[in-house]
Design an enzyme around this catalytic site. Structure first.
Site, PDB file in Angstrom:
ATOM      1  N   GLU A 171       0.754  -1.193   0.055  1.00 53.04           N
ATOM      2  CA  GLU A 171      -0.082   0.021   0.063  1.00 53.04           C
ATOM      3  C   GLU A 171       0.852   1.313   0.078  1.00 53.04           C
ATOM      4  O   GLU A 171       0.570   2.302  -0.726  1.00 53.04           O
ATOM      5  CB  GLU A 171      -0.910   0.189   1.206  1.00 53.04           C
ATOM      6  CG  GLU A 171      -1.858   0.897   1.163  1.00 53.04           C
ATOM      7  CD  GLU A 171      -2.723   0.813   2.497  1.00 53.04           C
ATOM      8  OE1 GLU A 171      -2.779  -0.315   3.283  1.00 53.04           O
ATOM      9  OE2 GLU A 171      -3.794   1.531   2.389  1.00 53.04           O
ATOM     10  N   SER A 225      -9.724   6.424   6.137  1.00 58.66           N
ATOM     11  CA  SER A 225     -10.374   6.275   7.322  1.00 58.66           C
ATOM     12  C   SER A 225      -9.726   6.807   8.420  1.00 58.66           C
ATOM     13  O   SER A 225      -9.894   7.338   9.517  1.00 58.66           O
ATOM     14  CB  SER A 225     -11.075   4.815   7.286  1.00 58.66           C
ATOM     15  OG  SER A 225     -11.553   4.289   6.304  1.00 58.66           O
ATOM     16  N   SER A 228      -2.180   7.907   7.713  1.00 66.22           N
ATOM     17  CA  SER A 228      -0.772   7.440   7.569  1.00 66.22           C
ATOM     18  C   SER A 228       0.158   8.798   7.296  1.00 66.22           C
ATOM     19  O   SER A 228      -0.391   9.337   6.538  1.00 66.22           O
ATOM     20  CB  SER A 228      -0.758   6.352   6.595  1.00 66.22           C
ATOM     21  OG  SER A 228      -1.071   5.321   6.887  1.00 66.22           O
ATOM     22  N   ARG A 240       7.283   5.030   7.261  1.00 68.50           N
ATOM     23  CA  ARG A 240       6.159   5.418   7.920  1.00 68.50           C
ATOM     24  C   ARG A 240       6.400   6.203   9.108  1.00 68.50           C
ATOM     25  O   ARG A 240       7.182   5.396   9.740  1.00 68.50           O
ATOM     26  CB  ARG A 240       5.214   4.238   8.148  1.00 68.50           C
ATOM     27  CG  ARG A 240       4.060   4.606   8.640  1.00 68.50           C
ATOM     28  CD  ARG A 240       3.022   3.180   8.826  1.00 68.50           C
ATOM     29  NE  ARG A 240       1.572   3.863   8.968  1.00 68.50           N
ATOM     30  CZ  ARG A 240       1.327   3.952  10.305  1.00 68.50           C
ATOM     31  NH1 ARG A 240       2.310   3.883  11.208  1.00 68.50           N
ATOM     32  NH2 ARG A 240      -0.135   4.086  10.552  1.00 68.50           N
TER      33      ARG A 240
END
Lengths: 420, 773
Positions: A171, A225, A228, A240
């Site tokens: 992703e 939702s 990140s 990340r």
């Protein structure tokens, strides 16, 4: 219930490949070397799927340079898919094609065509898979690439119910490569990236193009939702940094509970008419003005929903006010966390993308303003065109970035092989 | 953001409780001498601070005027004792619900007789609201103080003056609280105050602090949004709902998005991907409990995340949390701790404060009292007058809740002299005085609480006996019994009430309670008699020691120290012997001692060391009066002096059991000097110095010692520390690491403790330690 492709259309089939071998082949150079242009068409249709927590985003590449020869060879089912997808803007009751986001005359892997963006709610995923089974998608020869958490969640269902094997893609990888890619192709001739000047002033607020010629390092804040946050140092070097569970899902979820609204659009529309200062307790509500000891302006929110501790004030607010306050709360918080991450990572350009920003000018302008104000002009909030095209509803970047990238990941190795 | 309070509460009952009767003995004590008031009015609680003086009886010792008298008369005690009134300063803090404010103000007005105070410092969100009421009722001018400044001043004050002020919250542990020993340097730290909103302040020095950030998502958000979602109006009820809910019904978790695959991907499926993510639907009902829980998680996680981001940016690892959102609520402390651990990967510690609710009031008071220089002094928590930490969850501790009622108290005594850390501690930040943490060790806790309960009768009897002339001694002693008994019961249920529960804290609490009822020194007469008896034996003991060969003498000196240490009225096994056998003496005590090898025995190494060059200067912490100090310690001191070692003899500043106090030691030293040339010349030439420890405890906290002692230790270059007695060398400091050589010696006069250490009653600890190079 959502039915992505109308069951009435008997001829509609999606092409799915005899997947496993092909996937292996794609990663095998020797095989790629053998690939020839005519073979490529057997990969049609080109699909990418991003299955998020709330929404499924589907991209479809419609080739416009189909030769007569190809057309003759094309199986009937492929033809009907093309026609079905490109001639409709709504599929079933919840599937929507965002026409305004269509990228026209794009050249991908030597093929010219248009890129289409379709979305439907994640909770209709079972219906989508069921339809794939009913229509015997697995007999078709294509790669069904997918990313997002749902690629994992629904992988087994795709396999057991639809006899379809997904090609799962990371992703975050997709997100990074996607945004860089989309910036490079532009938006139908215009710049993809932009920022706001005078975001706090509705009269003077202006959207201006931003040339992302030096993209690195950048902080990428993807608001779906949840949220990140990625620090990107180069095309292949990113990490990340953190994330927060207070994202678009929280805004929408709380709005549903507080106002009884049923769609994201409705929630935003209510928010646009509300007044959050009736709900929130501001610095000036406590100190009568600025809190000078700490340099806090009177207009700053001291306590989100703070006025709602009082019964009288709870009775005095409208649903619109509550929707607005929810939007402001979530947005400010994302801005605050993004700003702290940028400071910690020593990065000063922050790109906000994601579903939450779709048709959400309030949030974007607030992010732009908050970042600028609290960083004293050190940080710049950037946005991607696909979230706001003109005054029309726009699509969130992750909508297409990920599937877009999906397409590219599949095709890039082929391009190399084709140049032999 | 500062606590701005909830306008939603309080308004209902402002006039309701005017008729409440306040028990003046227990609340708003010492009002008649009160001066300097400060008040902190929050959303639901009011905190009042005042400064007062307390009159205490103290036992003073002084030499007789010997002119014209024969000093060697047999029947005469070595010095005289007189009971005098002493005035000490005390800070009082009272916390009560806003609904009582009017009643309390009336009460204060009625009891405030001879104060010269004209002004009251006020802080907190309610200071505006109640300004007129306060001015009208008390006839004092209200001076408003900045909320955050007060908070930080208060925070610095408690961190500096109250050991075990800060604690970490441990989920599912028993007990849930783990107290931190105070870092000698409390700065810099981060204070995250969660009131209606969140303020994040970096505190760098006493006067320098900076608001570095904040968040609007705080306690007000929990309360306001929670009230909207659940139709529950009260903050506490919302927390209660949250504690029963399941957030997974409302939140979208990672596993909801990834299905079962999160495991193979190394993701934790229980992580919340999107708060309230599942509530984005029109056709489902959600329970109040689940929504409240989800909201609590959302807010706690968000605050924790921001706190970590700020801590990282400013390179800080200590973060203190305060504000009404925290205020002792286990539910919020748990979620905040979880969040901090998660986001900082364990690098940042979430710390909470026992007196968190008082910070604003303390700070406001300090602001107003600046001309008294309160920060110049050291202060100590008075266990007798303070309520202690209690869980605010009623279901957690119903008994406590019922008994303590609506009022919570904190009293702090101003200590005569400032306290500092012993410069010889190897690593002051990691020094923990106490050997056994009774909060942790349930078995030991049970034993010691019972032990103190059983000893209570004896203490009461002793207290009454110590004041034969007093008409109300029996009555006061009974009150003392009740008070201490109640403290012990509180500690049985809430061992964490006053920080880490230790034998030391149990002993100190008893001393505080005795003082409270004017039994300043129940053992003064016993000590006087014991000192007199021992002084008479001094010369004989010294002669017989001098007759021994060098090596024999060294062992005899150590045995003397140990035998002397048997004379401990605090130990039940000994006090029974002493009560029943008045003839029990030094020689009898020696016979009680364990034969070598002792339980812990590094005597051979000590002897070896004595064959080497003398120490430059020895610091000796003395224990009991009588035989212990006179026949054990003084001969040992004398030997050190003869070797060319200077000696600093440190004794308690105030009385505790039959421990020798500094003033008693001075008199004893004078009498010894009269008999002994070595001691005499050493005193004259200041090679032997008597100092006070700054403590009135039978135990010893090396991080809180009299500043004068610390200065002297540094000046003289002390290179040997001798700690004597069970309280100072076993209950405390057994594991203390020093930068110089040390001797820890004690006789185990408690069979339970002896067994624990693998020995028996009267087993001997002789621990000679040399720091690693």
């Amino acid at each position: 219930m959502f039915i992505p492709f109308s069951p009435v259309d008997e001829n509609l089939y999606l092409l799915f490949p005899n997947k496993t071998e092909l996937l292996l082949a794609l990663t095998s150079l020797s095989f790629l070397f053998l690939l020839r242009l005519p073979l490529l068409k057997s990969f049609f249709p080109w699909f990418g799927l991003d299955i998020g927590g709330t929404l499924v985003k589907l991209v479809y590449f419609e080739p416009k340079d189909i030769t007569t020869e190809e057309e003759e060879e094309e199986v009937e089912s492929l033809k009907s898919i093309r026609k079905y997808l490109t001639s409709n803007v709504a599929y079933g009751s919840t599937g929507i094609r965002d026409v305004h986001l269509e990228l026209k005359d794009l050249t991908l892997c030597g093929r010219k065509g248009n890129l289409h963006f379709i979305r439907f709610p994640t909770h209709d995923m079972p219906a989508f898979i069921q339809m794939g089974r009913d229509k015997n998608f697995s007999s078709l020869h294509t790669v069904f690439c997918a990313t997002g958490g749902g690629a994992y969640k629904f992988e087994q269902d795709f396999l057991t119910i639809g006899d379809l094997q997904l090609c799962k893609l990371d992703e975050l990888d997709c997100l990074i490569k996607g945004i860089l890619y989309i910036d490079s192709v532009g938006f139908n001739g215009r710049s993809q990236c932009y920022y706001f000047e005078n975001p706090a002033d509705s009269e003077k607020c202006q959207k201006l193009p931003f040339d992302l010629k030096n993209p690195y390092p950048l902080l990428l804040v993807n608001i779906g939702s949840g949220v990140s946050i990625l620090a990107v140092y180069s095309k292949d070097n990113y990490k990340r940094v953190t994330g927060t569970s207070l994202g678009g899902g929280t805004f929408f979820g709380l709005c549903c509970l507080l106002t009884g609204c049923t769609t994201f659009e409705e929630a935003l529309e209510m928010a646009s008419r509300g007044d959050s200062t009736k709900v929130d307790k501001l610095v000036r509500d406590i100190y009568g003005g600025d809190y000078e000891r700490f340099g806090l302006p009177g207009w700053a929110v001291a306590s989100s929903f703070g006025n709602m501790m009082s019964k009288e004030k709870r009775e005095a607010v409208s649903k619109e006010d509550l929707a607005r306050a929810t939007l402001i709360t979530i947005t400010n918080n994302i801005g605050s966390i993004a700003r702290m991450c940028a400071l910690n990572e020593n990065i000063n350009q922050v790109v906000f993308v994601g579903n939450f920003l779709r048709i959400n000018t309030i949030a974007m302008r607030l992010l732009a303003y908050a970042l600028d104000y609290w960083s004293k002009g050190q940080l710049k909030a950037l946005f991607s065109e696909h979230e706001l095209s003109g005054n029309a509803p726009a699509l969130a970047a992750s909508y297409f970035l990920i599937p877009q990238e999906t397409v590219r990941v599949i095709l890039e190795p082929l391009e190399h092989s084709l140049s032999y | 953001m500062a606590e701005c309070g909830a306008s939603g509460s309080g308004s209902s009952g402002d006039s309701l409780d005017k008729s409440i009767t306040l028990p003046p003995d227990e609340i708003f004590r010492n009002l008649e001498n009160a001066k300097r008031f400060a008040i902190d009015i929050g959303g639901s609680l009011t905190k009042l601070a005042y400064y007062s003086t307390v009159q205490h009886k103290v036992a003073k010792v002084r030499s007789f005027d010997h002119s014209g008298k024969d000093t060697e008369q047999d029947h005469e005690p070595p010095y005289e004792i007189s009971v005098q009134e002493e005035v000490t300063a005390r800070l009082h803090f009272v916390k009560f619900e806003n609904t009582y404010i009017e009643a309390c103000l009336d009460f204060i007005k009625d009891h405030l007789v001879n104060t010269e105070t004209k002004v009251i410092q006020a802080t907190g969100g309610g200071a505006y609201k109640f300004k007129d009421l306060i001015e009208e009722k008390l006839q004092l001018k209200v001076d408003k103080e900045d909320v955050m400044t007060c908070l930080i001043k208060g925070c610095n004050f408690v961190l500096k003056n109250i050991p075990h002020e800060a604690f970490v919250y441990q989920k599912d542990a028993d007990p849930e609280f783990r107290f931190q020993t105070n870092h000698p340097n409390i700065f810099p730290y981060l204070l995250v105050n969660i009131g209606s909103g969140v303020s994040i302040v970096k505190v760098e020095t006493e006067d320098r602090f900076e608001w570095i950030g904040g968040s609007s998502i705080g306690g007000g958000t929990f309360w306001g949004l929670g009230a909207l979602l659940t139709k529950t109006k009260k903050f506490d009820e919302l927390l209660h709902l949250a504690s029963k809910g399941q957030h997974t019904n409302v939140d979208m978790l990672v596993q909801d998005i990834y299905g079962g695959a999160h495991q193979t991907l190394g993701l934790s499926g229980n992580l919340i991907a999107s708060s309230f993510g599942k509530s984005a639907t029109a056709d489902k009902e959600f329970s109040k409990e689940d929504m409240a829980k989800s909201l609590l998680h959302m807010i706690s996680n968000d605050i924790g995340q921001l706190a970590c981001l700020y801590a990282r940016l400013h390179c800080l690892d200590r973060v203190y949390f305060g504000g009404f959102f925290i205020r002792g609520h286990p539910v919020t402390m748990r979620t905040i701790t979880y969040s901090i651990n998660f986001f900082s990967k364990g690098e940042v510690q979430a710390l909470f404060l026992r007196h968190e609710g008082y910070l604003g009031a303390i700070g406001a008071f300090l602001k107003g009292a600046e001309q008294d220089n309160p920060n110049q002094y050291s202060w100590g928590e008075n266990y007798a007058g303070s309520s202690g930490l209690m869980s605010s969850s009623p279901e957690l501790c119903p008994t406590q809740r019922a008994r303590s009622g609506t009022f919570d108290l904190l009293e702090m005594d101003r200590l005569e002299r400032p306290l500092v850390s012993l410069p010889l501690l190897l690593d002051p930040p990691s020094y923990v005085p106490d050997t056994v943490d009774l909060t942790d060790d349930a078995l030991a806790r049970k034993y010691w609480l019972t032990c103190f309960e059983e000893a209570l009768d004896g203490v009461v009897k002793r207290a009454v006996a110590s004041q034969p002339g007093s008409v109300d001694a029996a009555e006061r002693a009974e009150k003392f019994r009740q008070k201490y008994w109640n403290k012990l019961q509180t500690l049985r249920h809430q061992p964490f009430a006053y920080g880490t529960l230790t034998v030391r804290s149990l002993l100190d609490t008893r001393e505080h309670c005795l003082n409270e009822f004017n039994f300043p020194d129940p053992y003064s007469k016993v000590k006087q008699k014991d000192n007199g008896v021992a002084l008479k034996c001094f010369q004989r003991v010294v002669h017989s020691l001098d007759a021994l060969g060098w090596e024999e003498r060294q062992l005899a000196l150590v045995k003397g120290l140990l035998a002397g240490n048997v004379f401990d009225w605090g130990a039940k096994a000994v006090s029974e012997v002493l009560e029943s056998d008045p003839q029990f003496g030094f020689e009898e005590a020696k016979k009680k001692l364990q034969e070598r090898p002792w339980l812990v025995d590094s005597y051979s190494r000590w002897l070896q060391r004595l064959k080497g060059p003398p120490h430059k200067c020895a610091l000796i912490f003395a224990d009991n009066s009588g035989v212990d100090v006179i026949l054990g310690v003084f001969p040992f001191v004398r030997e050190l002096l003869s070797r060319g070692t200077e000696v600093i003899l440190a004794c308690n500043s105030g009385p505790a059991l039959n421990d020798v106090t500094h003033s008693e030691a001075l008199l004893v030293a004078e009498r010894v000097a009269a008999m002994d040339a070595v001691v005499r010349s050493a005193l004259r030439e200041e090679r032997l110095l008597l100092v006070q420890t700054g403590s009135s405890s039978p135990c010893l906290d090396l991080s809180r010692l009299d500043k004068g002692l610390a200065v002297l230790v540094r000046e003289r270059g002390a290179d040997l520390v001798v700690i004597e007695g069970m309280g100072r060398a076993v209950h405390t400091n057994y594991h203390a690491a020093l930068r110089c050589e040390s001797l820890k010696l004690a006789v185990l006069k408690n069979s339970w403790l002896a067994e624990r250490l693998g020995g028996r009653l009267f087993s001997v600890i002789f621990k000679y330690e040399v720091p690693a190079e």
